[in-house]
Design a protein around this motif. Structure first.
Motif, mmCIF file in Angstrom:
data_model
loop_
_atom_site.group_PDB
_atom_site.id
_atom_site.type_symbol
_atom_site.label_atom_id
_atom_site.label_comp_id
_atom_site.label_asym_id
_atom_site.label_seq_id
_atom_site.Cartn_x
_atom_site.Cartn_y
_atom_site.Cartn_z
ATOM 1 N N GLU A 96 -65.378 72.655 -60.941
ATOM 2 C CA GLU A 96 -65.831 71.341 -60.036
ATOM 3 C C GLU A 96 -65.076 71.190 -59.039
ATOM 4 O O GLU A 96 -65.356 70.756 -58.081
ATOM 5 C CB GLU A 96 -65.782 70.351 -61.070
ATOM 6 C CG GLU A 96 -66.252 69.071 -60.466
ATOM 7 C CD GLU A 96 -66.526 68.057 -61.537
ATOM 8 O OE1 GLU A 96 -67.300 67.179 -61.481
ATOM 9 O OE2 GLU A 96 -65.605 67.866 -62.587
ATOM 10 N N LYS A 97 -63.546 71.291 -59.236
ATOM 11 C CA LYS A 97 -62.491 70.911 -58.125
ATOM 12 C C LYS A 97 -62.749 71.816 -56.887
ATOM 13 O O LYS A 97 -62.568 71.492 -55.684
ATOM 14 C CB LYS A 97 -61.217 71.170 -58.599
ATOM 15 C CG LYS A 97 -60.580 72.304 -59.018
ATOM 16 C CD LYS A 97 -59.237 72.369 -59.632
ATOM 17 C CE LYS A 97 -58.654 73.748 -60.038
ATOM 18 N NZ LYS A 97 -57.471 73.744 -60.595
ATOM 19 N N GLU A 98 -63.295 73.097 -56.940
ATOM 20 C CA GLU A 98 -63.453 74.049 -56.074
ATOM 21 C C GLU A 98 -64.792 73.637 -55.112
ATOM 22 O O GLU A 98 -64.957 73.793 -53.949
ATOM 23 C CB GLU A 98 -63.423 75.646 -56.389
ATOM 24 C CG GLU A 98 -62.508 75.956 -56.992
ATOM 25 C CD GLU A 98 -61.117 75.984 -55.951
ATOM 26 O OE1 GLU A 98 -61.364 76.230 -54.786
ATOM 27 O OE2 GLU A 98 -59.798 75.623 -56.557
ATOM 28 N N THR A 110 -67.223 71.077 -50.478
ATOM 29 C CA THR A 110 -68.070 70.181 -49.981
ATOM 30 C C THR A 110 -67.388 69.203 -48.920
ATOM 31 O O THR A 110 -67.794 68.917 -47.876
ATOM 32 C CB THR A 110 -68.697 69.176 -50.998
ATOM 33 O OG1 THR A 110 -67.903 68.525 -51.557
ATOM 34 C CG2 THR A 110 -69.632 70.027 -51.556
ATOM 35 N N LYS A 111 -66.012 68.939 -49.088
ATOM 36 C CA LYS A 111 -65.023 68.159 -48.077
ATOM 37 C C LYS A 111 -65.240 68.847 -46.932
ATOM 38 O O LYS A 111 -64.859 68.436 -46.002
ATOM 39 C CB LYS A 111 -63.835 67.617 -48.982
ATOM 40 C CG LYS A 111 -64.197 66.546 -49.866
ATOM 41 C CD LYS A 111 -62.877 66.117 -50.544
ATOM 42 C CE LYS A 111 -63.087 65.056 -51.383
ATOM 43 N NZ LYS A 111 -61.679 64.677 -52.409
ATOM 44 N N LYS A 112 -64.592 70.165 -47.150
ATOM 45 C CA LYS A 112 -64.357 71.291 -46.096
ATOM 46 C C LYS A 112 -65.573 71.113 -45.100
ATOM 47 O O LYS A 112 -65.578 71.048 -43.864
ATOM 48 C CB LYS A 112 -63.941 72.507 -46.285
ATOM 49 C CG LYS A 112 -63.712 73.442 -45.195
ATOM 50 C CD LYS A 112 -63.431 74.788 -45.774
ATOM 51 C CE LYS A 112 -63.138 75.670 -44.608
ATOM 52 N NZ LYS A 112 -62.633 77.122 -45.327
ATOM 53 N N LEU A 124 -69.877 67.661 -46.458
ATOM 54 C CA LEU A 124 -71.192 67.350 -47.076
ATOM 55 C C LEU A 124 -71.098 66.066 -47.818
ATOM 56 O O LEU A 124 -70.075 65.763 -48.310
ATOM 57 C CB LEU A 124 -71.497 68.330 -47.895
ATOM 58 C CG LEU A 124 -71.773 69.464 -47.379
ATOM 59 C CD1 LEU A 124 -72.257 70.828 -48.297
ATOM 60 C CD2 LEU A 124 -73.072 69.548 -46.511
ATOM 61 N N PRO A 125 -72.075 65.318 -47.972
ATOM 62 C CA PRO A 125 -71.897 64.060 -48.773
ATOM 63 C C PRO A 125 -71.941 64.336 -50.122
ATOM 64 O O PRO A 125 -72.582 65.119 -50.397
ATOM 65 C CB PRO A 125 -73.193 63.126 -48.374
ATOM 66 C CG PRO A 125 -74.331 64.445 -48.091
ATOM 67 C CD PRO A 125 -73.304 65.399 -47.162
ATOM 68 N N ILE A 126 -71.080 63.505 -50.626
ATOM 69 C CA ILE A 126 -70.946 63.704 -52.147
ATOM 70 C C ILE A 126 -71.576 62.153 -52.946
ATOM 71 O O ILE A 126 -71.030 61.042 -52.500
ATOM 72 C CB ILE A 126 -69.322 63.632 -52.704
ATOM 73 C CG1 ILE A 126 -68.953 65.067 -52.111
ATOM 74 C CG2 ILE A 126 -69.326 63.663 -54.117
ATOM 75 C CD1 ILE A 126 -67.387 65.204 -52.288
ATOM 76 N N LEU A 127 -72.571 62.398 -53.471
ATOM 77 C CA LEU A 127 -73.318 61.144 -54.250
ATOM 78 C C LEU A 127 -72.218 60.620 -55.408
ATOM 79 O O LEU A 127 -72.106 61.483 -56.269
ATOM 80 C CB LEU A 127 -74.673 61.569 -54.457
ATOM 81 C CG LEU A 127 -75.320 61.996 -53.348
ATOM 82 C CD1 LEU A 127 -76.736 62.439 -53.616
ATOM 83 C CD2 LEU A 127 -75.681 60.800 -52.356
#
Length: 126
Positions: free
Chosen positions: A68-70, A75-77, A80-83
């Motif tokens: 999950e951390k990867e 997604t941060k790189k 991308l939006p994280i819901l």
């Protein structure tokens, strides 16, 4: 989740769709296995891929071997939006899944590869 998936399977069958891709990752698989052992008394696993004979479709989890951390880092790189996850089964203080997540996090302090070790130990159950 089972009810939701059952409804999804029925709709897929109605639309003649035969593959379902889910976003479960390594942490989900390990947590589910531990939940099943500790709270259900069985060694049920969330398989990376399987065929649903009842609905005639293939279910795949392409992120099954990714932590999950990867995924979060990537997604941060990509910005991308994280819901937010508002599911009480995962976020409430009484959540058994959250307890498993915290237990794994604690174990990973002494054994950083604990998720991979657990996943490798249950591959024979897939």
């Amino acid at each position: 989740a089972r009810v939701r998936r059952g409804l999804l399977y029925k709709e897929m069958k109605a639309q003649n769709i035969n593959k379902l891709v889910l976003g479960h990752h390594k942490d989900d698989i390990v947590e589910t296995f531990l939940l099943n052992i500790f709270y259900q008394g069985n060694m049920g696993v969330m398989k990376p891929a399987y065929n649903s004979e009842e609905y005639g479709l293939r279910v795949i989890r392409p992120l099954a071997y990714v932590e999950e951390k990867e995924i979060i880092k990537y997604t941060k790189k990509l910005k991308l939006p994280i819901l937010p996850n508002d599911c009480p089964y995962e976020t409430s203080e009484n959540s058994k899944r959250l307890k498993m997540k915290k237990m794994i996090e604690e174990l990973s302090k002494d054994s950083p590869n604990i998720r991979s070790v657990i996943l490798n130990s249950i591959k024979g159950l897939f």
